[in-house]
Design a protein around this motif. Structure first.
Motif, PDB file in Angstrom:
ATOM      1  N   GLU A   1       2.598   8.250  19.043  1.00 17.14           N
ATOM      2  CA  GLU A   1       1.141   8.246  19.126  1.00 17.14           C
ATOM      3  C   GLU A   1       0.688   6.952  19.801  1.00 17.14           C
ATOM      4  O   GLU A   1       1.483   6.037  20.035  1.00 17.14           O
ATOM      5  CB  GLU A   1       0.540   8.360  17.721  1.00 17.14           C
ATOM      6  N   ALA A   2      -0.618   6.873  20.102  1.00 17.98           N
ATOM      7  CA  ALA A   2      -1.136   5.746  20.881  1.00 17.98           C
ATOM      8  C   ALA A   2      -0.849   4.401  20.219  1.00 17.98           C
ATOM      9  O   ALA A   2      -0.624   3.402  20.901  1.00 17.98           O
ATOM     10  CB  ALA A   2      -2.635   5.920  21.109  1.00 17.98           C
ATOM     11  N   ASP A   3      -0.843   4.347  18.878  1.00 20.20           N
ATOM     12  CA  ASP A   3      -0.679   3.080  18.182  1.00 20.20           C
ATOM     13  C   ASP A   3       0.756   2.848  17.708  1.00 20.20           C
ATOM     14  O   ASP A   3       1.047   1.842  17.075  1.00 20.20           O
ATOM     15  CB  ASP A   3      -1.634   3.011  16.982  1.00 20.20           C
ATOM     16  N   ASP A   4       1.654   3.790  18.005  1.00 17.00           N
ATOM     17  CA  ASP A   4       3.042   3.644  17.580  1.00 17.00           C
ATOM     18  C   ASP A   4       3.760   2.639  18.473  1.00 17.00           C
ATOM     19  O   ASP A   4       3.412   2.458  19.640  1.00 17.00           O
ATOM     20  CB  ASP A   4       3.773   4.982  17.637  1.00 17.00           C
TER      21      ASP A   4
ATOM     22  N   ILE B   1      10.685   2.966  14.583  1.00 16.79           N
ATOM     23  CA  ILE B   1       9.358   3.127  15.168  1.00 16.79           C
ATOM     24  C   ILE B   1       8.305   2.731  14.144  1.00 16.79           C
ATOM     25  O   ILE B   1       8.274   3.269  13.029  1.00 16.79           O
ATOM     26  CB  ILE B   1       9.126   4.582  15.615  1.00 16.79           C
ATOM     27  N   ALA B   2       7.467   1.785  14.510  1.00 13.17           N
ATOM     28  CA  ALA B   2       6.332   1.415  13.654  1.00 13.17           C
ATOM     29  C   ALA B   2       5.212   2.431  13.870  1.00 13.17           C
ATOM     30  O   ALA B   2       4.858   2.747  15.016  1.00 13.17           O
ATOM     31  CB  ALA B   2       5.842   0.017  13.998  1.00 13.17           C
ATOM     32  N   THR B   3       4.668   2.915  12.765  1.00 15.37           N
ATOM     33  CA  THR B   3       3.599   3.914  12.836  1.00 15.37           C
ATOM     34  C   THR B   3       2.433   3.449  11.955  1.00 15.37           C
ATOM     35  O   THR B   3       2.203   3.989  10.868  1.00 15.37           O
ATOM     36  CB  THR B   3       4.102   5.283  12.353  1.00 15.37           C
TER      37      THR B   3
ATOM     38  N   GLY C   1       0.796  -1.227   0.000  1.00 13.39           N
ATOM     39  CA  GLY C   1       0.000   0.000   0.000  1.00 13.39           C
ATOM     40  C   GLY C   1       0.822   1.268   0.000  1.00 13.39           C
ATOM     41  O   GLY C   1       0.265   2.362   0.024  1.00 13.39           O
ATOM     42  N   ARG C   2       2.150   1.138  -0.005  1.00 14.64           N
ATOM     43  CA  ARG C   2       3.036   2.303   0.017  1.00 14.64           C
ATOM     44  C   ARG C   2       2.674   3.250   1.160  1.00 14.64           C
ATOM     45  O   ARG C   2       2.636   4.477   1.001  1.00 14.64           O
ATOM     46  CB  ARG C   2       3.000   3.034  -1.323  1.00 14.64           C
ATOM     47  N   LEU C   3       2.444   2.682   2.323  1.00 15.88           N
ATOM     48  CA  LEU C   3       2.014   3.476   3.478  1.00 15.88           C
ATOM     49  C   LEU C   3       3.189   4.073   4.257  1.00 15.88           C
ATOM     50  O   LEU C   3       3.009   5.006   5.023  1.00 15.88           O
ATOM     51  CB  LEU C   3       1.188   2.595   4.423  1.00 15.88           C
ATOM     52  N   ARG C   4       4.369   3.487   4.079  1.00 18.53           N
ATOM     53  CA  ARG C   4       5.550   3.910   4.845  1.00 18.53           C
ATOM     54  C   ARG C   4       5.214   3.992   6.338  1.00 18.53           C
ATOM     55  O   ARG C   4       5.338   5.052   6.955  1.00 18.53           O
ATOM     56  CB  ARG C   4       6.074   5.244   4.310  1.00 18.53           C
ATOM     57  N   PRO C   5       4.811   2.876   6.926  1.00 17.53           N
ATOM     58  CA  PRO C   5       4.350   2.895   8.318  1.00 17.53           C
ATOM     59  C   PRO C   5       5.509   2.798   9.316  1.00 17.53           C
ATOM     60  O   PRO C   5       5.575   1.880  10.136  1.00 17.53           O
ATOM     61  CB  PRO C   5       3.446   1.658   8.385  1.00 17.53           C
TER      62      PRO C   5
END
Length: 202
Positions: A158-161, A103-105, A48-52
């Motif tokens: 952030e909360a989900d990071d 860091i996963a985002t 998805g090319r989200l660069r998370p």
């Protein structure tokens, strides 16, 4: 001009010779080399090319602040953390001249969260491979906690990071420790599916 791309043999050599190296000293990568490390990491598979993911480079005096945050994270997990364990957490910030936090985002998207976190984790491997290719030693490190008050504030989590860990980068104090890695044993790890759906040793 950009340097000529490495040959297939050179790429395979980087993969096969890589080994984790913890005994790292100055000099670490300069700004241009750090940019190359991050660019290489960002080539990770990314549905998805989200660069998370995000990276935070920690070096020089900033390592003192990272040490504070690691100690704080340990205390958030265990308020009775002994002084020796606290000092051991702090010491993790100073074992290499440069650290790159991974860091996963995860993004709100049709791509499932686990896949986004897996993509972010791939960037860590990209960092250690790129460091090895540039002649540095590298090692991926982590701690038993994902966050803490100071870590969350310092890294703007952030909360989900999720802090997946960090990659140490520097010059090996023993260059021999970074070469000559024996082939990885595949017994019990690699299989082939035959035409009847049976798993056979590769």
């Amino acid at each position: 001009m950009h340097p000529a791309p490495p040959s297939g043999a050179e790429v395979l050599g980087t993969l096969l010779d890589r080994r984790s190296t913890a005994a790292l000293v100055e000099p670490g990568p300069d700004d241009a080399e750090v940019d190359l490390l991050l660019q290489a990491a960002a080539t990770a598979p990314d549905h998805g090319r989200l660069r998370p993911w995000r990276f935070v480079v920690v070096d020089g005096d900033a390592r003192e602040r990272f040490a504070d945050a690691l100690e704080d994270g340990g205390l958030a997990l265990d308020p009775d953390l002994p002084a020796g364990r606290r000092e051991k957490l702090r010491s993790k910030a100073f074992v290499a001249p440069t650290l790159v936090a991974v860091i996963a985002t995860p993004r709100p998207a049709a791509v499932e969260r686990w896949e986004q976190v897996a993509s972010a984790a791939c960037t860590g491997f990209g960092l250690v491979l790129a460091a090895h290719a540039l002649g540095f030693g590298a090692m991926w490190k982590s701690v038993p906690f994902r966050t803490g008050p100071l870590l969350a504030d310092m890294f703007d989590l952030e909360a989900d990071d999720e802090l997946l860990g960090w990659v140490l980068v520097g010059t090996p104090s023993d260059p021999a420790a970074t070469v000559g890695r024996p082939p990885a044993p595949l017994d019990g790890l690699a299989f082939r599916l035959d035409h009847e759906g049976r798993l056979l040793p590769h």
